[in-house]
Design an enzyme around this catalytic site. Sequence first.
Site, PDB file in Angstrom:
ATOM      1  N   ALA A  61       0.927  -1.199  -0.054  1.00  0.00           N
ATOM      2  CA  ALA A  61       0.083  -0.163  -0.036  1.00  0.00           C
ATOM      3  C   ALA A  61       1.092   1.308  -0.036  1.00  0.00           C
ATOM      4  CB  ALA A  61      -1.089  -0.099   1.402  1.00  0.00           C
ATOM      5  N   GLY A 100       0.566  -5.000   1.028  1.00  0.00           N
ATOM      6  CA  GLY A 100      -0.512  -5.049   0.201  1.00  0.00           C
ATOM      7  C   GLY A 100       0.132  -5.745  -1.030  1.00  0.00           C
ATOM      8  N   GLU A 103      -0.193  -9.393  -0.617  1.00  0.00           N
ATOM      9  CA  GLU A 103      -1.721  -9.819  -0.465  1.00  0.00           C
ATOM     10  C   GLU A 103      -2.361  -9.918  -1.689  1.00  0.00           C
ATOM     11  OE1 GLU A 103      -2.082  -6.539   2.556  1.00  0.00           O
ATOM     12  OE2 GLU A 103      -3.378  -7.993   3.533  1.00  0.00           O
ATOM     13  N   GLU A 123       3.704  -4.987   7.843  1.00  0.00           N
ATOM     14  CA  GLU A 123       2.715  -4.197   8.129  1.00  0.00           C
ATOM     15  C   GLU A 123       2.926  -3.931   9.648  1.00  0.00           C
ATOM     16  OE1 GLU A 123       2.073  -6.531   5.865  1.00  0.00           O
ATOM     17  OE2 GLU A 123       0.371  -5.686   4.444  1.00  0.00           O
TER      18      GLU A 123
HETATM   19  C1  LIG Z   1      12.340  -2.505   0.579  1.00  0.00           C
HETATM   20  C2  LIG Z   1      11.578  -1.128   0.157  1.00  0.00           C
HETATM   21  C3  LIG Z   1      10.359  -1.547  -0.712  1.00  0.00           C
HETATM   22  C4  LIG Z   1      12.707  -0.479  -0.660  1.00  0.00           C
HETATM   23  O1  LIG Z   1      13.891  -0.195   0.135  1.00  0.00           O
HETATM   24  P1  LIG Z   1      15.095   0.458  -0.583  1.00  0.00           P
HETATM   25  O2  LIG Z   1      15.352  -0.050  -1.784  1.00  0.00           O
HETATM   26  O3  LIG Z   1      16.038   0.600   0.529  1.00  0.00           O
HETATM   27  O4  LIG Z   1      14.518   1.996  -0.895  1.00  0.00           O
HETATM   28  P2  LIG Z   1      13.974   3.161   0.278  1.00  0.00           P
HETATM   29  O5  LIG Z   1      14.652   4.228   0.179  1.00  0.00           O
HETATM   30  O6  LIG Z   1      13.476   2.330   1.360  1.00  0.00           O
HETATM   31  O7  LIG Z   1      12.361   3.514  -0.867  1.00  0.00           O
HETATM   32  C5  LIG Z   1      12.472   4.179  -1.966  1.00  0.00           C
HETATM   33  C6  LIG Z   1      11.553   5.391  -1.921  1.00  0.00           C
HETATM   34  O8  LIG Z   1      10.288   4.628  -1.958  1.00  0.00           O
HETATM   35  C7  LIG Z   1       9.407   4.936  -0.948  1.00  0.00           C
HETATM   36  N1  LIG Z   1       8.324   3.935  -0.514  1.00  0.00           N
HETATM   37  C8  LIG Z   1       9.002   2.600  -0.316  1.00  0.00           C
HETATM   38  N2  LIG Z   1       7.796   1.930  -0.109  1.00  0.00           N
HETATM   39  C9  LIG Z   1       6.700   2.657  -0.092  1.00  0.00           C
HETATM   40  C10 LIG Z   1       5.412   2.420   0.072  1.00  0.00           C
HETATM   41  N3  LIG Z   1       4.948   1.138   0.405  1.00  0.00           N
HETATM   42  N4  LIG Z   1       4.468   3.504  -0.130  1.00  0.00           N
HETATM   43  C11 LIG Z   1       5.189   4.572  -0.251  1.00  0.00           C
HETATM   44  N5  LIG Z   1       6.317   4.957  -0.483  1.00  0.00           N
HETATM   45  C12 LIG Z   1       7.334   3.907  -0.386  1.00  0.00           C
HETATM   46  C13 LIG Z   1      10.435   5.399   0.030  1.00  0.00           C
HETATM   47  O9  LIG Z   1       9.781   6.096   1.080  1.00  0.00           O
HETATM   48  C14 LIG Z   1      11.641   5.953  -0.714  1.00  0.00           C
HETATM   49  O10 LIG Z   1      11.005   7.214  -0.823  1.00  0.00           O
HETATM   50  P3  LIG Z   1      12.066   8.304  -0.742  1.00  0.00           P
HETATM   51  O11 LIG Z   1      13.294   8.450  -1.848  1.00  0.00           O
HETATM   52  O12 LIG Z   1      12.291   8.570   0.618  1.00  0.00           O
HETATM   53  O13 LIG Z   1      11.158   9.666  -1.193  1.00  0.00           O
HETATM   54  C15 LIG Z   1      11.507  -0.422   1.226  1.00  0.00           C
HETATM   55  O14 LIG Z   1      11.131   1.103   0.967  1.00  0.00           O
HETATM   56  C16 LIG Z   1      10.311  -0.786   2.471  1.00  0.00           C
HETATM   57  O15 LIG Z   1      10.449  -1.578   3.005  1.00  0.00           O
HETATM   58  N6  LIG Z   1       9.189  -0.180   2.251  1.00  0.00           N
HETATM   59  C17 LIG Z   1       8.225  -0.463   2.784  1.00  0.00           C
HETATM   60  C18 LIG Z   1       7.258  -1.607   2.496  1.00  0.00           C
HETATM   61  C19 LIG Z   1       6.188  -2.019   3.487  1.00  0.00           C
HETATM   62  O16 LIG Z   1       6.063  -1.807   4.530  1.00  0.00           O
HETATM   63  N7  LIG Z   1       5.022  -2.266   2.666  1.00  0.00           N
HETATM   64  C20 LIG Z   1       3.880  -2.564   3.358  1.00  0.00           C
HETATM   65  C21 LIG Z   1       2.712  -1.230   3.300  1.00  0.00           C
HETATM   66  S1  LIG Z   1       1.628  -1.303   4.339  1.00  0.00           S
HETATM   67  C22 LIG Z   1       0.580  -2.265   3.306  1.00  0.00           C
HETATM   68  O17 LIG Z   1       0.841  -2.665   2.460  1.00  0.00           O
HETATM   69  C23 LIG Z   1      -0.772  -2.708   3.924  1.00  0.00           C
HETATM   70  C24 LIG Z   1      -1.740  -3.259   3.363  1.00  0.00           C
HETATM   71  C25 LIG Z   1      -3.034  -3.613   3.574  1.00  0.00           C
HETATM   72  C26 LIG Z   1      -3.848  -2.125   3.602  1.00  0.00           C
HETATM   73  C27 LIG Z   1      -5.314  -2.729   3.723  1.00  0.00           C
HETATM   74  C28 LIG Z   1      -6.079  -1.433   3.789  1.00  0.00           C
HETATM   75  C29 LIG Z   1      -7.184  -1.562   4.250  1.00  0.00           C
HETATM   76  C30 LIG Z   1      -7.585  -0.317   4.901  1.00  0.00           C
HETATM   77  C31 LIG Z   1      -8.626  -0.465   6.148  1.00  0.00           C
HETATM   78  C32 LIG Z   1      -8.436   0.553   6.934  1.00  0.00           C
HETATM   79  C33 LIG Z   1      -9.708   0.472   8.092  1.00  0.00           C
HETATM   80  C34 LIG Z   1      -9.514   1.414   8.789  1.00  0.00           C
HETATM   81  C35 LIG Z   1     -10.761   2.158   8.856  1.00  0.00           C
HETATM   82  C36 LIG Z   1     -10.517   3.277   9.982  1.00  0.00           C
HETATM   83  C37 LIG Z   1     -11.643   4.260   9.976  1.00  0.00           C
HETATM   84  O18 LIG Z   1     -12.635   3.648  10.211  1.00  0.00           O
HETATM   85  O19 LIG Z   1     -11.569   5.489   9.712  1.00  0.00           O
END
Ligand SMILES: CC(C)(COP(=O)(O)OP(=O)(O)OC[C@H]1O[C@@H](n2cnc3c(N)ncnc32)[C@H](O)[C@@H]1OP(=O)(O)O)[C@@H](O)C(=O)NCCC(=O)NCCSC(=O)/C=C/CCCCCCCCCCCCC(=O)O
Length: 719
Positions: A61, A100, A103, A123
């Site tokens: 996500a 995500g 997923e 997550e």
């Molecule tokens: C391993 C990585 C992916 C890459 O690592 P690396 O190569 O070292 O590079 P980085 O420097 O880390 O990253 C490069 C740039 O990319 C940006 N980045 C990376 N990942 C993301 C991302 N997922 N989103 C946005 N941006 C991202 C990073 O910031 C860098 O940018 P910049 O150069 O600094 O500008 C590593 O980056 C990494 O580990 N990333 C994170 C991966 C991760 O954690 N993924 C999971 C994300 S969470 C998710 O996926 C959740 C899914 C389920 C969602 C379900 C939604 C349902 C919603 C329901 C809500 C109910 C609530 C209701 C409340 C109410 O009622 O109101």
Amino acid sequence: MAQFTRVSGSVGLISLKNPPVNALSAVVRQGIVDTVQRALSDPKVKSVVICGQNGIFCGGADIKEFGTAMSGPPLVPMIHAIEAAEKPVVAAIEGLALGGGLELALGCHYRIAHSKARLGLPEVSLGLLPAAGGTQRLPRLIGVPAALDLITTGRHVTAAEALKLGIVDQVTDHNTVDAAVKFALSVREHSLNARRISNNLCPPPSDLDALFEGAMQKVRQTARGAVAPVACVQAVRAAATMPYTQGMEREKELMATLFTSGQARALQYCFFAQRAVGRWSMPSGARWDTSKPRPIHKAAVIGLGTMGRGITVALAQTGLSVVAVETQEKQLMEAKQAVSGMLKRGAKRRGVAPVLDLVSYNCNLQAVADADLVIEAVFEDMDLKKKVFQQLSAVCKPGTLLCTNTSALDIDHLASQTPNPELVVGMHFFAPAHVMKLLEVVYGSRSSPQVVATAMQLGKKMGKVSVAVGNCRGFVGNRMLKPYMEHAFFLLEDGATPELVDQALEEFGFAMGVFRMSDLSGLDVGWRVRKEDGLAHPGMALGQAARVRQGRRYSPLADLLCEQDRFGQKTGMGWYQYDKPGGRVSRPDPWLHSFLEEYRARHGLVARRIDHQEVLERCLYTMINEGFRILEDGIAAGPEDIDMIYVFGYGWPRHRGGPMFYAGMVGLERVLERLEHYHQAHPDVPYLQPCNLLRRLVASGSPPIHRWREVIKKVRSQL
Ligand SMILES: CC(C)(COP(=O)(O)OP(=O)(O)OC[C@H]1O[C@@H](n2cnc3c(N)ncnc32)[C@H](O)[C@@H]1OP(=O)(O)O)[C@@H](O)C(=O)NCCC(=O)NCCSC(=O)/C=C/CCCCCCCCCCCCC(=O)O
């Protein structure tokens, strides 16, 4: 966005495009919904492949969207629609499938991964759970124990492990998309019922209750108060005990409590802060993107005590050739044995060959003559370090970077010992240096941006979170530690015990309370510094002025313990008692309690009841106040720098975001009000006096942390 093409006649290829990691932003989700619909309604398309552009399937996500109002199609129905499709859908996983992203792949009917791909549900490290069906599908696919492990730790697995666990169906060393298309052609007529994971039951574990009790106990022990790991266990339990639809309801309910929690906000802040500190700047205007690091092929380490050995290991593990220097042959041989052991153990853990040949050992400083960068790690003594710097200046080839591993000493003073002060920079490692993730890169007033860039890049190569900070006593981390520790001593004078203070801090989430930490690192370290500063010498702690030094409140408690050789774990006694010198398990010490009572009686102090809130407010708010002073002085460029230093170097609980983020969560007005309150009660403690920047932030309406820099800039320009 997502692009659709038809390949090999009948395969619909959907390609996610959102650099750098193809995060599932609203636009990408919309693109997937549209292209899937197109593929399913096109009679020429018999099967579908989903892949990501630029060699990355999907990083999950879009975390940036979490703080904003949700827009675009939601993930859960999007993935359901893919799973429900009557045409086989194959995920072609290159690079990464995280959160995500994985997923989404679990909603596909088949998964083909490249051998270099990594997969995971991280997550939990963002304070969330895999709420797009991850907690319900993964246990159904690979069983409860393995799913619990992946979901509660957030660890990434290699493609090989994913294949072994049953997450992917095939691993390829070749072009993954080609392999997936070929696979999609081969399964186009297959029945899909058994391939829809949500249709299946979880493989039943033998003793469900014992398994989940064990898992819950484990996460509570390691989570230090973080709530997401607990919710992850609860969600997986739902998968094991409920039909899929009910499990999904439970997943959603648990996610809703996490999603808006302060912990999720703190952890997501940490994610971006960790990346932000790499974009460093100096007060001169020099920056990460305009300063080019110099190539380093050969490094040297001077002084092979605990720190020097760890630094040698960290450098060698990056593939650099390292000259390790210790003046005495016997110590050199001991260090060689220790470093080799560390390298072998590290290599075994990582499943690679040890790089013993990269390190050469020498008693002669001349051996560093051709090094590109030297890290001095001798004893923390200015005269000794000055001497080493003078010698290095005579020996090293022109242009060699001279770095000092000091935790507090003046970088400018050391730099002045060399003809090229622009080549000098501090590299403050944390023990054990090959393990701890933090590196403070300390620039002096004359350090060149290129040298700072080189040290920052080297830190990154060593796997560290490197933070560039200015030169002052204690830099950022130790400067803030001083008021924190001082307040812990005052709390003992006022009636607390080390156990009470540590319990309050550990319940807050610190890896270790202040007294346990002091016992671990050794009370003699601070004692030496206080003696050098003229604050402590034998007998002084008993005199009339025992509790006032240099015009301010002073607690000689730590000095008194040192005078009795109570240096902490190393001597088997300090703030606690231990079984033996070097023992690790602390026990409350009745001697210490009587000592505190006698001490209070001698100084006419009346012990009063101290509660956890007072411990936290006095210890943490003074530390935070010092953090604001550091920002005001320009020693740290922004609050993220301070927070990452505390999270990675000082055991600050990540789910509380770091001291400055925490101040924002508590409310800056509240922090200011409590500091004023305590300062009134203790006017002889200058650390409690709220600093100008804090007052200005409150006066500006307490802006959110990402807007502090605007106020900081104004305050600095008026200094
Ligand atoms: C391993 C990585 C992916 C890459 O690592 P690396 O190569 O070292 O590079 P980085 O420097 O880390 O990253 C490069 C740039 O990319 C940006 N980045 C990376 N990942 C993301 C991302 N997922 N989103 C946005 N941006 C991202 C990073 O910031 C860098 O940018 P910049 O150069 O600094 O500008 C590593 O980056 C990494 O580990 N990333 C994170 C991966 C991760 O954690 N993924 C999971 C994300 S969470 C998710 O996926 C959740 C899914 C389920 C969602 C379900 C939604 C349902 C919603 C329901 C809500 C109910 C609530 C209701 C409340 C109410 O009622 O109101």
